[in-house]
Design a protein around this motif. Structure first.
Motif, PDB file in Angstrom:
ATOM      1  N   SER A  29      -3.825   3.098   0.112  1.00  0.00           N
ATOM      2  CA  SER A  29      -3.337   4.005  -0.924  1.00  0.00           C
ATOM      3  C   SER A  29      -4.363   4.162  -2.038  1.00  0.00           C
ATOM      4  O   SER A  29      -5.085   3.228  -2.371  1.00  0.00           O
ATOM      5  N   PHE A  57       2.386  -5.318  -0.567  1.00  0.00           N
ATOM      6  CA  PHE A  57       3.583  -5.260  -1.406  1.00  0.00           C
ATOM      7  C   PHE A  57       3.540  -6.301  -2.524  1.00  0.00           C
ATOM      8  O   PHE A  57       4.133  -6.103  -3.573  1.00  0.00           O
ATOM      9  N   THR A  64       9.949  -3.396  -7.853  1.00  0.00           N
ATOM     10  CA  THR A  64       9.497  -2.296  -6.994  1.00  0.00           C
ATOM     11  C   THR A  64       9.271  -2.779  -5.572  1.00  0.00           C
ATOM     12  O   THR A  64       9.662  -2.123  -4.610  1.00  0.00           O
ATOM     13  N   ARG A  65       8.645  -3.925  -5.434  1.00  0.00           N
ATOM     14  CA  ARG A  65       8.363  -4.502  -4.110  1.00  0.00           C
ATOM     15  C   ARG A  65       9.655  -4.646  -3.316  1.00  0.00           C
ATOM     16  O   ARG A  65       9.741  -4.224  -2.175  1.00  0.00           O
ATOM     17  N   ASP A  67      12.427  -3.114  -3.703  1.00  0.00           N
ATOM     18  CA  ASP A  67      13.060  -1.824  -3.445  1.00  0.00           C
ATOM     19  C   ASP A  67      12.431  -1.079  -2.279  1.00  0.00           C
ATOM     20  O   ASP A  67      13.048  -0.197  -1.701  1.00  0.00           O
ATOM     21  N   PHE A  68      11.205  -1.403  -1.894  1.00  0.00           N
ATOM     22  CA  PHE A  68      10.513  -0.692  -0.832  1.00  0.00           C
ATOM     23  C   PHE A  68      10.477  -1.412   0.509  1.00  0.00           C
ATOM     24  O   PHE A  68      10.289  -0.774   1.537  1.00  0.00           O
ATOM     25  N   THR A  72      11.228   0.754   3.966  1.00  0.00           N
ATOM     26  CA  THR A  72       9.963   1.024   4.641  1.00  0.00           C
ATOM     27  C   THR A  72      10.020   0.531   6.078  1.00  0.00           C
ATOM     28  O   THR A  72       9.620   1.230   7.011  1.00  0.00           O
ATOM     29  N   SER A  75      12.280   2.820   8.083  1.00  0.00           N
ATOM     30  CA  SER A  75      11.628   4.105   8.348  1.00  0.00           C
ATOM     31  C   SER A  75      10.620   3.985   9.477  1.00  0.00           C
ATOM     32  O   SER A  75      10.530   4.865  10.333  1.00  0.00           O
ATOM     33  N   LEU A 102      13.263   6.046   2.513  1.00  0.00           N
ATOM     34  CA  LEU A 102      12.438   5.350   1.523  1.00  0.00           C
ATOM     35  C   LEU A 102      13.034   5.397   0.132  1.00  0.00           C
ATOM     36  O   LEU A 102      12.635   4.657  -0.744  1.00  0.00           O
ATOM     37  N   SER A 103      14.010   6.273  -0.097  1.00  0.00           N
ATOM     38  CA  SER A 103      14.645   6.309  -1.411  1.00  0.00           C
ATOM     39  C   SER A 103      15.836   5.363  -1.490  1.00  0.00           C
ATOM     40  O   SER A 103      16.431   5.199  -2.536  1.00  0.00           O
ATOM     41  N   PHE A 105      17.666   1.574  -1.364  1.00  0.00           N
ATOM     42  CA  PHE A 105      17.250   0.305  -1.955  1.00  0.00           C
ATOM     43  C   PHE A 105      18.095  -0.837  -1.412  1.00  0.00           C
ATOM     44  O   PHE A 105      19.284  -0.698  -1.223  1.00  0.00           O
TER      45      PHE A 105
END
Length: 172
Positions: A29, A57, A64-65, A67-68, A72, A75, A102-103, A105
């Motif tokens: 990224s 991550f 944040t970590r 939550d993804f 992820t 997906s 991905l949205s 949680f």
């Protein structure tokens, strides 16, 4: 860098390294280089093992970590199931797409800092390689229902959708 455009802006999205001889694609990224995704293809039992690993991550803030991680992983499970179906000519198990996952949680162990998913596909490595590197084929399994365009999977490439009303590039 692979670019994603948001409206009229071009934003560096990822650095892409392709090693066709070893069957791997690695993205990192941008601009922060926090998350790395590696796609590995290995010949196995007359087919191909496709493994996708996302790491980094641990560099994200703890909230944040967490939550993804789960969305992820979910997906990528759907993406790989779609890839298998696309290559073997079967109906996609997730034709509605899965990027929206991905949205979602959900909290997971604070010790889990990577997501890895793998699938065996009854196809030669060369066929799987084309499906994961050819933009026209990626659209069918990676994001069904969303007409993504990619100029090229290479340095300077752009990933975008077309505005259905104007036909112009749009980045969301």
């Amino acid at each position: 860098a692979l670019l994603v455009c948001l409206g009229p802006m071009e934003i560096p999205f990822a650095r892409v390294d392709i090693d066709e001889a070893h069957g791997s694609v690695r993205t990192q990224s941008l601009p922060d280089k926090l998350l790395t995704t590696e796609y590995r293809l290995e010949e196995e039992a007359g087919g191909t093992r496709v493994t996708v690993t996302m790491t980094g991550f641990e560099h994200l803030p703890a909230d944040t970590r967490q939550d993804f991680l789960e969305p992820t992983g979910a997906s990528w499970e759907k993406a790989l199931a779609n890839l298998n179906a696309f290559i073997t000519g079967a109906a996609l198990p997730f034709p509605e797409g899965y990027i929206a996952a991905l949205s979602g949680f959900r909290r997971e162990s604070t010790q889990l800092f990577a997501v890895e998913r793998s699938i065996w596909i009854a196809a030669p490595r060369e066929r799987v390689w084309r499906a994961v590197t050819d933009p026209a084929q990626m659209e069918h399994w990676f994001s069904p229902g969303t007409s993504w365009q990619m100029s090229a999977l290479e340095v300077g490439g752009k990933l975008f959708t077309l505005n259905p009303e104007t036909g112009a590039e749009q980045y969301t």
